[in-house]
Design a protein around this motif. Sequence first.
Motif, short mmCIF file in Angstrom:
data_model
loop_
_atom_site.label_atom_id
_atom_site.label_comp_id
_atom_site.label_asym_id
_atom_site.label_seq_id
_atom_site.Cartn_x
_atom_site.Cartn_y
_atom_site.Cartn_z
N GLN A 1 -11.11 3.34 1.73
CA GLN A 1 -11.98 2.49 2.54
C GLN A 1 -12.71 3.35 3.58
OE1 GLN A 1 -8.89 -0.61 3.62
NE2 GLN A 1 -10.40 -1.97 2.63
N THR B 1 -15.07 -0.68 0.55
CA THR B 1 -13.79 -0.50 -0.14
C THR B 1 -14.05 -0.08 -1.59
OG1 THR B 1 -12.80 -2.29 1.17
CG2 THR B 1 -11.66 -1.67 -0.89
N ILE C 1 -6.42 -1.06 -3.75
CA ILE C 1 -7.43 -0.31 -2.98
C ILE C 1 -7.21 1.19 -3.13
CG2 ILE C 1 -8.22 0.22 -0.62
CD1 ILE C 1 -7.69 -2.75 0.05
N HIS D 1 -12.04 0.15 -5.04
CA HIS D 1 -10.76 -0.37 -5.55
C HIS D 1 -10.80 -0.50 -7.07
CE1 HIS D 1 -12.23 -4.53 -6.42
NE2 HIS D 1 -13.13 -4.18 -5.52
#
Length: 202
Positions: free
Chosen positions: A154, A138, A151, A140
Motif C-alpha cells: 500500500q 493498494t 494485500i 492486492h
Amino acid sequence: KRLVVLVSGSGTNLQALLDAIAKTGAEAYGAEIVAVGADREGIEGLARAERAGLPTFVCRVKDHESRDEWDAALTEAVSAYEPDLVVSAGFMKIVGKEFLARFGGRFVNTHPALLPSFPGAHGVRDALAYGAKVTGCTVHFVDDGVDTGPIIAQGVVEVRDEDDESALHERIKEVERRLLVEVVGRIARNGYRIEGRKVVIL
Ligand code: GRF
C-alpha cells in the motif's frame, strides 16, 4: 515471467509498466508484457499497447449472452497468451468463477484507496466525501470478492483541503504507478507465497 495486463481506461499504470520494462530490460525486471486486454474499444490504454507493438484483445460483456459466458471468453482470451501473472490496471469489471479458477493466486489488482477502506468503483470519490485525511492505493491479489483479496503493498497519499476527485486521483496515481511497477517486478523476480490474508514475497 509473462504478464497480461487488463485495462479499461487511460492506461497510465500500463504505461508505467511498459516504461519500466523498456528501461530495465525484461530480463532484469523479471517480466515482459505479452498482451493487453480490455472490456471496451477505443480507450487510450489499448492505444498505448498498440504503440508498444503488443497484441491486444477486447472482451465486451454486451457481446455475450450472459456474464458467465463473458467470464469464460475473457478467461480463454487471457489464457491464449499463457501468462504467469495477470495485472488488472484500472480494469473496471469483476471477473467470475472461471477466471478465478484459472488465474486466482496470480491475478493482481491495483485500487486507488487504502483497502479495506473505500472498495469499489469510486474509491477516490468515497474517501474525499468521507473526509479522510489520508488515503492512498493498494496492490492486492484478486479473490472472489470486490477489492477484498490479500494485500501485497500500500502507499499513503494525503488529502488536501482544496482537492477535488480528479486532483486527488492524479496524486494517488503518481504513487500507485510506482508501487505497481515495484511490486510486479518483485513478485515476478522473487516469487511469493499467499498464507491466508498474508502475502510473503520471497
Ligand atoms: C487507477 O487509479 C486504478 O486504480 C483505478 O483506475 C485508475 C486507472 O488508471 N481503478 P489508468 O487507466 O491506469 O490510467
